[in-house]
Design an enzyme around this catalytic site. Structure first.
Site, mmCIF file in Angstrom:
data_model
loop_
_atom_site.group_PDB
_atom_site.id
_atom_site.type_symbol
_atom_site.label_atom_id
_atom_site.label_comp_id
_atom_site.label_asym_id
_atom_site.label_seq_id
_atom_site.Cartn_x
_atom_site.Cartn_y
_atom_site.Cartn_z
ATOM 1 N N ARG A 338 0.799 -1.215 0.000
ATOM 2 C CA ARG A 338 0.000 0.000 0.000
ATOM 3 C C ARG A 338 0.835 1.270 0.000
ATOM 4 N NH1 ARG A 338 -4.552 -2.027 4.348
ATOM 5 N NH2 ARG A 338 -5.613 -3.375 2.869
ATOM 6 N N ARG A 443 1.475 -1.673 7.046
ATOM 7 C CA ARG A 443 0.719 -2.914 7.220
ATOM 8 C C ARG A 443 0.324 -3.474 5.870
ATOM 9 N NH1 ARG A 443 -4.426 -4.176 7.138
ATOM 10 N NH2 ARG A 443 -5.254 -2.064 7.221
#
Lengths: 646, 251, 223
Positions: A338, A443
Site C-alpha cells: 500500500r 501494514r
C-alpha cells in the site's frame, strides 16, 4: 531504558511462543472467578478478548461507545484476512507469512511478535469457521483464497466484500454468548475518559455515559485497551466518524509509552475528495487491484484535457496511457504494498498527470478484466464495491474507469507493548490497532483482521494470565481511592472547562483545520521543514481551540458536540506527537516517507544504522517535550534488505 | 440546493416530541444525506440551538448505525442502501423532506432521531451464536460446505442489524432480522447442532420484547439495505415448525 | 385466550395459515354447490346437494370442525392484529410506502368486512335453513327437498343486496390472493422453484373463486 523490556522469550524463532506458553504462569479456575478484567472497545480485538476471558472464567466488563458491539469499525474491513494455510498449494508457510509481514513493514517490527502472528493465523481461520463465519468457498466445498498486495501467494480468506463484518459478527456472537452466560457485562454507549493507575498498576477507568452524561468509575485487576487507531486525527480518513485515539492518549498521559506515532498508512484505493462538505473518505477494497489496472495519461496535455472534462478517458488509446505501477514494479505490478502504491499515485499527481476535476486522482481500470473474464465475473467479485462507487461518484465503473486517490486508513503506531501485549504500565494491555506491535512501518492488506483476532483470541488469553497469576491475592479492587477521586475530578474539570469556553467556532471547524495541517505537513511526503511547521501550527491551533471552541448544551444529556470536543482535545496533542516522531526519524520507511531520504528513483531509503528501533515516547507533563525511549530492533532470523518489488 | 427539513425533535425518551421545520441552503448534490444533516447541525450550533441527534458511524453502509425514516421509507427512497449512502442528488431543489426516527415499541427514542436498538442484541444473546469456545477447533477445511449453502448463509449473514425491517413493517415485526441469523446458521453444518434450541429461544425472545407478528407483506425485504430475502423467514418458520414437532417437551 | 396469547408468534401464524387453507377448501365445496343453481331451472341439483349437506352425518360432524376453523382463524387474526398495533404505539407521520401487494397491508380490514358479511350471510341462509322454515318442493323424480334455492334467488333479486354481496366477495378475493401465498410462506414453503407457481396459482385461484361466487347473483339478477 530498562522500562522497555520487550520480554521476548528465548529460543529459536519458531519455538518462542511454544516456549512462552509452556513456562508462563496460569491462574487456576477457582481463582479466575476472583479476578476482574476491564476491556475497553469491542471491535475484533476487544470482543474476541472479552469473549475468551469470559470463557476462561474471569469476570469481564466490556465497554463500547456504540449502541452495540456489532457496530465497531472492524466491521468496515472489506477485503479479507490472511492465514498461512497454504490451501492453494502455492508455496505459502508460516515463515513466508512472517517474512512478508516483516518485509512489508519495512523491517520496523519485532521479529518474535510477527512470527507469533503468522503462527496463530491458521487457528483464527479454524476458529471463525467453527463460529459459523460464511467464508467464500469453491464448488468443492472448500475455502477459497485470493491474493493481496505485498504477497506472491494467495493466502487471503474472504467473505464477499464484507470480511470484517463477518469476522466481527463472529466475535460479537461469541461475546453475546458470554454476556448471556453472565461472565461478561457489556456496557454500551459509554466512553472511556481516563485510565486509573493505583500504585503503578492499571486498576480501572473513568467513563462517561453517552446518553446521560454520567461520569462513572470502574475498577479491575487488569485493563485491556482495544480501542482502534487514531487515523481520524486527519479529519478525512476511512475511519468511522466516532473512531478516536482518546483511550490510547489517556493511557499515554498516565505513563504508557506511545510507539511510532508517525507511522500512518495511507491506503491507495479510496474515492477521491470532492468537496469541502465531505465528512469522511470511502475505501475501495484493495482486492480491486487483483483485476484492476492503475494508470494515468502519458502526457500532461491529455491529463489536463481529462481534468477539464474535454477528453473522455475511455477515448485515450492504450499507447497514451501510463500503467505506472506495472512500469516501475514489473514483479508485483498493481499488487505492490500500500505505501508504495500510494506514493506512486501521489508522485504522478504532483507531477501533473492526475485526473478528475481536481487532478488528484488516478484511474483504476477494469476494461481488460471485463474483456478477459466477462462482466458477470467482475460483478460477482466486486459488485457491491462498484455499486458503492456509483452511488458516491455518480459514474458507472463498468464503463468509465474508477478514480482513486490515497487516503488515511490505518495507524501502525500505537501504545508500545511488549511480547505479552502489556504496556509500560503493569496491568494495562493493549490489543489490535491500538497497539504498535506487528506491522512495523507499513501494514499489508488483510493483516489487520488477522492481528486483531490473534491478539484477542490467541495471545491475550494466555499472556494476561501471566500477569494475573500474582494478583490472585488482591481482593476485588474498589473505586474508593484517592486515585479514582483524582481521575474523576480531572475528567469533570476538562468537561467543565470545555463547556465554559463558549467561543465561536464549532469542533468540526477545528477538526478540519487540524486535518489540513496533518495531511499537508504530516501526510505522505514529509520533510523536516514541514514537520517543524506542523508542530508550531498544531500548538497554535490548540491554543485557539481552548479559547474559541463552541459547544452547546450541557454535560448531562446526549451531547455529541461535547463528545467530539473531548476527542478533539486529544487529537490536538496527538497530532503534535506524530509530527515530533516523524521529525525524529531521519529516514524513509514504509508509510513514513521523508522526502530528504529517497533513492534516485524515488524509493524510500531506510537508515538501518541509526533508525532500526521503535520510537517509544514518554509523557513528561503538560506542555513539556516528551521523552524518547528507544527499543532497538534485532533481526536475528531475517536478513534486512532494501525492499524490492521490482 | 435548498431544502425544508421536517424533523422529529424529542429531548429524551420520557419527554414529548414534535416536528420542527428547518431550512438548509446551498447543499451540494454530491453530499450524502448525513453530510446534509452535518451542515444543518453546524448551523444549529452556530445559532446556539441544540443540534439534531442521530446515530451514524462508518458512513459507508456497513455498521448499521444510521437509521432515518425519510419521507415514509427507512433509509430513504433508494433501494438496497443505507441512509449514509444516499446522496442529495436523489432529491429535488426546494423539496420538503420529512425525517422521523424508527418507530417500534422495542425501539424507544433516546433523543430526536436516535433510537435504542439493544433489543436486537438481546435477541442475539438468546441464541444467535454457535456455542464454541476459543481454540481447539478442527481444521477449517475439515467439513466441506456446498458453495450454494455457503452462499445462502452469506446472503443471510450480510444483515447489518440496522432495524430497517422493523421500521418498514406495518407490524414492527423483527422477523427478517431474526430469520437472517437463524437462516445463516441453519445453512451451515456447524450451526446444526444447536439449531432447534436456537430458533425457539430467539423467536420467544423476539416475541417477549414486543415486536409485532409477521404478516408477510414483505415490506422488510423491499426496504432492507442489504436486500435480504424473505425466503429466510420461510426457512425460519420451517426450522421453528420442525423443531417444535421434533423436540422433547420441556419439563 | 390468555393461553393462545402466550403461544409464539410463529405458532400463531402457522395455525392461522392452516385454518386459512382449510377454510379455502370449504370455499371450493361451497362454490361448486352454489354453481349448481345455474344448471337447471327448477333448482333440483342445488336443492339435492343442499339436502345432502344438511343431512349427511359426516358432514354434520364436519360442520363443527368448520366452525372451529372459522373461529380459530378469526380469533388468531384478531390477536395477531392487536399485538401488531401494540408493537408500534407511536405512528409515523408519513405513511409507510411499500412496493408490494397493496392488500397485504389490509388483511384485518378485508377480514373484518368478510366477517360482517359472514354474519349477514348466516342470518340469511344458515339460520333459516337450520332453525327456520323453508317450503319444501317435490320434483318429478319423486324427491322432496326444502327449496333453499328459491330463498337465494329471491334475495338476489334485491339490487342492494347484490351490490353488498359482490363487494364482499371481491374483498374476499383480495384476502385470498394474499392469504394463499402468505399461508405457504408462514408454513415455511418458500422455494425459488415453487414459490412463483404458488403465487400465480393463488392469484388465479382467488380470481376463479371470486368470479364464481359473483357470477351467481349477477346471473340471477340480470337474467
Amino acid at each position: 531504558m530498562d522500562k522497555l523490556d520487550a520480554k521476548i522469550p528465548q529460543g529459536p524463532l519458531a519455538e518462542k511462543w511454544t516456549n512462552y506458553k509452556a513456562h508462563q504462569n496460569l491462574v487456576n479456575p477457582a481463582n479466575k472467578r476472583k479476578l476482574d478484567i476491564i476491556v475497553v472497545g469491542t471491535g475484533l480485538a476487544g470482543a474476541s478478548a472479552a469473549a475468551s476471558f469470559g470463557e476462561l472464567g474471569f469476570n469481564v466488563k466490556a465497554f463500547g461507545i456504540h449502541d452495540s458491539p456489532r457496530r465497531a469499525h472492524s466491521i468496515a474491513a472489506q477485503g479479507g484476512i490472511n492465514a498461512a494455510k497454504n490451501y492453494p498449494n502455492d508455496g505459502d508457510s508460516v515463515y513466508r507469512l512472517f517474512y512478508d509481514t516483516i518485509k512489508g513493514g519495512d523491517y520496523r517490527a519485532r521479529e518474535a511478535n510477527v512470527y507469533r502472528l503468522a503462527e496463530v493465523s491458521n487457528a483464527i481461520i479454524d476458529q471463525c469457521v467453527a463460529q459459523g463465519v460464511p467464508f467464500a468457498r469453491e464448488y468443492g466445498g472448500l475455502l477459497d483464497n485470493r491474493s493481496f498486495g505485498g504477497a506472491q501467494v494467495s493466502r487471503t480468506f474472504y467473505a464477499r466484500g464484507q470480511t470484517g463484518q463477518q469476522l466481527l459478527l463472529g466475535a460479537y456472537s461469541a461475546l453475546s454468548k458470554e454476556i448471556a452466560k453472565g461472565s461478561v457485562k457489556m456496557i454500551t454507549r459509554s466512553e472511556m475518559l481516563d485510565l486509573v493507575v493505583v500504585d503503578g498498576r492499571a486498576r480501572g477507568i473513568i467513563t462517561r455515559d453517552l446518553i446521560t452524561g454520567k461520569i462513572e468509575r470502574h475498577a479491575a485487576h487488569a485493563v485491556v485497551l482495544a480501542t482502534g487507531g487514531y487515523g481520524n486525527v486527519f479529519f478525512l480518513s476511512t475511519n468511522a466518524m466516532t473512531s478516536n485515539g482518546s483511550a490510547a492518549w489517556k493511557a499515554y498521559k498516565k505513563g504508557a509509552f506511545f510507539g511510532n506515532p508517525s507511522f500512518t498508512q495511507i491506503h491507495p484505493t479510496c474515492i477521491p475528495v470532492h468537496g469541502d462538505f465531505q465528512s469522511k473518505l470511502t475505501l475501495m477494497s484493495e482486492s480491486l487491484r487483483n483485476d484492476g489496472r492503475i494508470w494515468v495519461p502519458k502526457s500532461k496535455e491529455d491529463a489536463e484535457k481529462i481534468q477539464k472534462g474535454t477528453l473522455n478517458p475511455t477515448d485515450l488509446p492504450e499507447e497514451k496511457r501510463d500503467y505506472y505501477l506495472e512500469r516501475r514494479y514489473p514483479a508485483f505490478g498493481n499488487l505492490v504494498p500500500r505505501d508504495v502504491a500510494s506514493r506512486a499515485a501521489k508522485e504522478r499527481c504532483d507531477a501533473g498527470y492526475g485526473v478528475g476535476s481536481t487532478g488528484l486522482a488516478v484511474y483504476l481500470d477494469f476494461e481488460d478484466a471485463i474483456k478477459r473474464l466477462g462482466r458477470h465475473v467482475i460483478e460477482a467479485r466486486y459488485g457491491n464495491l462498484f455499486q458503492m462507487y456509483e452511488k458516491i461518484v455518480d459514474e458507472n465503473p463498468y464503463e468509465t474507469p474508477m478514480m482513486i486517490y490515497p487516503a488515511v486508513h490505518y495507524t501502525m503506531g500505537g501504545i508500545w507493548v511488549d511480547y505479552e501485549l502489556q504496556s509500560t504500565i503493569p496491568g494495562l494491555f493493549v490489543a489490535g490497532e491500538a497497539n504498535f506491535s506487528d506491522h512495523g512501518a507499513n501494514r499489508l492488506g488483510a493483516s489487520a483482521l488477522m492481528q486483531g483476532l490473534s491478539d484477542g483470541y490467541f495471545v491475550l488469553p494466555y499472556t494476561i494470565q501471566n500477569y494475573l497469576a500474582d494478583q490472585i491475592s488482591v481482593a476485588h479492587v474498589g473505586t474508593d481511592s484517592p486515585e479514582f477521586d483524582a481521575a474523576e475530578k480531572s475528567v469533570k474539570e476538562v468537561i467543565d472547562k470545555l463547556l465554559a469556553v463558549k467561543g465561536t467556532d464549532t469542533v468540526d471547524t477545528y477538526h478540519r483545520r487540524l486535518g489540513m495541517i496533518m495531511w499537508n505537513l504530516v501526510g505522505m511526503g514529509r520533510t523536516g521543514e514541514k514537520l517543524k511547521k506542523a508542530i508550531v501550527e498544531i500548538q497554535e491551533l490548540r491554543a485557539s481551540f481552548w479559547k474559541n471552541v463552541k459547544i452547546p448544551g450541557k454535560n448531562e444529556m446526549v451531547n455529541m458536540e461535547l463528545e467530539k470536543a473531548l476527542r478533539m482535545t486529544d487529537y490536538l496533542e496527538l497530532g503534535e506527537l506524530m509530527a515530533r516522531d516523524g521529525l525524529l526519524r531521519e529516514e524513509s520507511c514504509g508509510g513514513h516517507f521523508r522526502e530528504e531520504h529517497q533513492t534516485p528513483e524515488g524509493e524510500a531509503m531506510r537508515d538501518d544504522e541509526n533508525f532500526s528501533f521503535v520510537g517509544a515516547w514518554e509523557y513528561t507533563g503538560e506542555n513539556k517535550e516528551p521523552k524518547l525511549n528507544k527499543e532497538p530492533l534485532h533481526f536475528e532470523f531475517v536478513e534486512v534488505k532494501q525492499r524490492n518489488y521490482k | 440546493m435548498d431544502l425544508t427539513l421536517k424533523i422529529w425533535r424529542q429531548p429524551s425518551t420520557d419527554e414529548k416530541g414534535k416536528f420542527v421545520d428547518y431550512q438548509v441552503q446551498d447543499i451540494s448534490a454530491d453530499a450524502s444525506f448525513l453530510e446534509m444533516l452535518d451542515v444543518l447541525n453546524e448551523q444549529l450550533v452556530v445559532n446556539d440551538e441544540d443540534p439534531v441527534a442521530f446515530d451514524h458511524d462508518c458512513r459507508e453502509g456497513i455498521c448499521g448505525a444510521c437509521s432515518l425514516y425519510i419521507n415514509g421509507r427507512p433509509h430513504g427512497p433508494d433501494k438496497g442502501i443505507t441512509t449514509c449512502q444516499m446522496h442529495m442528488r436523489r432529491f429535488k431543489d426546494g423539496e420538503t423532506i420529512v425525517i422521523e426516527p424508527w418507530r417500534a415499541k422495542p425501539f424507544p427514542v433516546i433523543k430526536d432521531l436516535m433510537v435504542d436498538r439493544t433489543a436486537f442484541d438481546e435477541i442475539i444473546r438468546a441464541g444467535g451464536y454457535i456455542s464454541v469456545g476459543t481454540g481447539g477447533m478442527p481444521d477449517a477445511n475439515a467439513i466441506p460446505i456446498p458453495k450454494r449453502d455457503a452462499d445462502i448463509a452469506m446472503d443471510a449473514a450480510s444483515c447489518i442489524g440496522c432495524g430497517a425491517c422493523v421500521a418498514a413493517c406495518k407490524n414492527a415485526s423483527a422477523m427478517l432480522f431474526v430469520a437472517a441469523k437463524v437462516s445463516q446458521f441453519a445453512m451451515l453444518p456447524q450451526g446444526k447442532v444447536e439449531a432447534r434450541e436456537r430458533v425457539q429461544n430467539m423467536v420467544s425472545k423476539m416475541d417477549e420484547l414486543g415486536f409485532g407478528n409477521c404478516s408477510n407483506t414483505y415490506a422488510c425485504e423491499a426496504e432492507c439495505p442489504k436486500e435480504i430475502s424473505v425466503s429466510h423467514i420461510a426457512r425460519m418458520n420451517r426450522e421453528f415448525f420442525s423443531s417444535k414437532l421434533i423436540s422433547e417437551k420441556e419439563k | 385466550m390468555s393461553k393462545s396469547l402466550s403461544y409464539s408468534s410463529i405458532t400463531k401464524k402457522i395455525v392461522l395459515s392452516l385454518a386459512g387453507l382449510f377454510l379455502i377448501s370449504f370455499l371450493v365445496v361451497h362454490l361448486l354447490i352454489n354453481m349448481l343453481i345455474l344448471f337447471d331451472d327448477n333448482r333440483e341439483l342445488f336443492n339435492a346437494a343442499a339436502h345432502f349437506m344438511a343431512t349427511n352425518p359426516l358432514i354434520q360432524v364436519f360442520q363443527y370442525v368448520l366452525f372451529f376453523g372459522f373461529i380459530l382463524h378469526i380469533v388468531l387474526g384478531l390477536i395477531i392484529q392487536i399485538q401488531n398495533w401494540l408493537a408500534r404505539p407511536v405512528r409515523y407521520n408519513r405513511k409507510g410506502y411499500s412496493e408490494l401487494s397493496y392488500f397485504s397491508k389490509f388483511m384485518i380490514h378485508t377480514g373484518a368486512i368478510i366477517f360482517i358479511f359472514l354474519i349477514i350471510h348466516f342470518a340469511n341462509f344458515f339460520v333459516i335453513a337450520k332453525f327456520g322454515h323453508i317450503d319444501p318442493i317435490t320434483y318429478d323424480s319423486g324427491n322432496t327437498y326444502e327449496d333453499l334455492g328459491l330463498l337465494i334467488i329471491k334475495l338476489f333479486e334485491d339490487g342492494i343486496y347484490v351490490i353488498f354481496y359482490v363487494i364482499s366477495i371481491l374483498l374476499l378475493g383480495f384476502h385470498l390472493d394474499h392469504g394463499f401465498q402468505s399461508a405457504f410462506q408462514s408454513l415455511g414453503i418458500n422455494h425459488s422453484r415453487y414459490t412463483p407457481f404458488i403465487k400465480t396459482f393463488g392469484t388465479l385461484f382467488s380470481a376463479v373463486i371470486t368470479l364464481g361466487f359473483i357470477s351467481i347473483p349477477l346471473v340471477i339478477y340480470f337474467f
